[in-house]
Scaffold this active site. Structure first.
Site, PDB file in Angstrom:
ATOM      1  CD1 TRP A  52      -2.654   1.645   0.498  1.00 18.41           C
ATOM      2  CD2 TRP A  52      -2.052   1.822   2.650  1.00 18.41           C
ATOM      3  NE1 TRP A  52      -3.390   2.657   1.059  1.00 18.41           N
ATOM      4  CE2 TRP A  52      -3.041   2.793   2.376  1.00 18.41           C
ATOM      5  CE3 TRP A  52      -1.526   1.739   3.931  1.00 18.41           C
ATOM      6  CZ2 TRP A  52      -3.503   3.673   3.343  1.00 18.41           C
ATOM      7  CZ3 TRP A  52      -1.987   2.607   4.894  1.00 18.41           C
ATOM      8  CH2 TRP A  52      -2.963   3.569   4.604  1.00 18.41           C
TER       9      TRP A  52
ATOM     10  CG  ASP B 239      -1.707  -2.408   7.805  1.00 15.92           C
ATOM     11  OD1 ASP B 239      -2.769  -2.425   8.450  1.00 15.92           O
ATOM     12  OD2 ASP B 239      -1.446  -1.543   6.943  1.00 15.92           O
TER      13      ASP B 239
ATOM     14  CE  LYS C 116     -10.452  -0.697   2.460  1.00 12.07           C
ATOM     15  NZ  LYS C 116      -9.628   0.157   3.297  1.00 12.07           N
TER      16      LYS C 116
END
Length: 424
Positions: free
Chosen positions: A154, A235, A271
């Site tokens: 990311w 993460d 999410k």
């Protein structure tokens, strides 16, 4: 007297002119910042008047009509808490109840580490804030360390550790030819890194590739980390969103815990609960004992103090209400599986449509990968053609957000991909 007044007027004007000149130079050297590679896609999509436009760049879940979704469990939690909250500050460490429930998701419902109070944990501003807090913690208490970041990752990961002034190294992860994991090179990089290095790992649904190690590969990675004394910072932005099962999606973390690692975890509810704008997350660090956990938590709070002082309350109460109520939690688990299953279904549909068009290329990687994103293998030039000729918007690295694919546009998307890639 008149002469003196005139002189004072000149001095005042001269001082005023000088001040104006200084003020006009303060920001003269500031140049416009480069557009964010992901958010810029959405800006371009919104500006496009074409009725056929498709946005498969946004990293947010959409229903099969392409609309944002608010989960039923979230609506019910909001109904229950409406009018029952005051607007007082949370503690610097955030909602104790939310943090407790969040740790159960990552470490296990009956975790010995939770029971023994060995985890230093604070509420964060979603996963981004958790990563930034940890990066600053790393810089303050391991000032000579660096962070190993996978290629690719990311994009914001690089920004976070850069702004925390932590030097960055990279390690192999994605194998472009196979569209899968470059496991041999990854293991070599782990072995060759200096003992006691920090590594950033994606717990599940790797962003942007959708490529995760198998359970056996995670065990080998954990073994090598133990041999080298490396620190793993996970993460975990997509727990439950990858497979539809939060327990399964936490498998990598559980393997590292079984092997006796002291790890760090960034968690987010953007999410898996659709709480994008609420910015609800958690940073946790597993410590030697309760005394060390108390010390580490105090330092994490001290780092948060000059940044934002206290995290926001509303989203945290939504999360703790859902996870703290058996019926609401059951509803959440059902809804997160529905979201994950829709994305898995769209992967199958996209691959089938491409194969029906007679594409000479292999598209197996679309269904082999997992999570929100598909690393399509499209080149930047092919992506440009998708945008310019077909009004399809995605990042130039070829990352497709499967959340933006619907039964209504999957055929159009497949045809466009076929057109720009068939000559390859």
């Amino acid at each position: 007297m008149a002469f003196r007044s005139a002189m004072l007027g000149r001095v005042t004007r001269r001082g005023s002119d000088l001040g104006a000149r200084w003020m006009s130079t303060w920001w003269r050297s500031v140049e416009p910042a480069a557009k964010d590679p992901i958010l810029g896609v959405t800006e371009a999509f919104l500006a496009d008047p074409s009725p056929d436009k498709v946005n498969v760049g946004v990293g947010a879940y959409r229903d099969d009509n392409g609309k944002p979704v608010v989960l039923d469990c979230v609506r019910e939690a909001e109904r229950r808490i409406a009018g029952n909250l005051n607007m007082e500050y949370l503690p610097m460490g955030g909602s104790i109840k939310m943090v407790e429930e969040t740790l159960k998701l990552a470490y296990g419902e009956n975790s010995e580490f939770i029971r023994d109070k060995r985890i230093a944990a604070v509420q964060s501003l979603s996963g981004t804030g958790a990563c930034r807090l940890f990066a600053d913690f790393q810089k303050r208490f391991c000032p000579d360390s660096q962070i190993y970041i996978p290629v690719p990752t990311w994009a914001n990961h690089h920004n976070i550790w850069r702004d925390a002034q932590v030097p960055q190294r990279t390690f192999h992860y994605y194998h472009a030819e196979s569209r899968g994991l470059d496991f041999a090179a990854l293991m070599d990089d782990i072995k060759n890194a200096p003992d006691g290095s920090f590594f950033l790992l994606h717990a599940c649904a790797h962003n942007p590739t959708g490529v995760d190690p198998s359970e056996e590969q995670w065990r080998e990675i954990s073994f090598q980390f133990k041999a080298k004394g490396h620190f793993a910072f996970f993460d975990m932005a997509y727990q439950g969103f990858a497979s539809g099962d939060p327990e399964k999606d936490a498998k990598a973390i559980r393997i590292f815990l079984e092997d006796g690692h002291h790890i760090g975890i960034a968690q987010s509810y953007a999410k898996n609960m659709g709480l994008y704008g609420q910015r609800v997350g958690c940073l946790s660090v597993l410590c030697e004992d309760e005394k060390q956990a108390v010390a580490v938590k105090s330092q994490l709070q001290q780092l948060a103090r000059p940044m934002y002082s206290n995290p926001p309350v509303h989203g945290a109460v939504i999360v703790s209400t859902i996870l703290g109520d058996p019926e609401l939690k059951k509803l959440w688990l059902k809804e997160v599986k529905v979201m994950a299953d829709r994305i898995i279904g769209m992967r199958t549909a996209l691959r089938e449509n491409l194969e029906k068009l007679g594409s000479p290329l292999s598209w197996e990687h679309i269904t082999n990968q997992i999570g929100m994103f598909c690393y399509s293998g499209l080149t930047p030039e092919q992506v440009d053609r998708l945008t310019n000729e077909f009004h399809i918007y995605l990042t130039r690295n070829g990352r497709i957000s499967m959340a933006g694919v619907t039964t209504g546009n999957v055929g159009y998307l497949a045809n466009a991909i076929h057109e720009v890639s068939k000559s390859a």
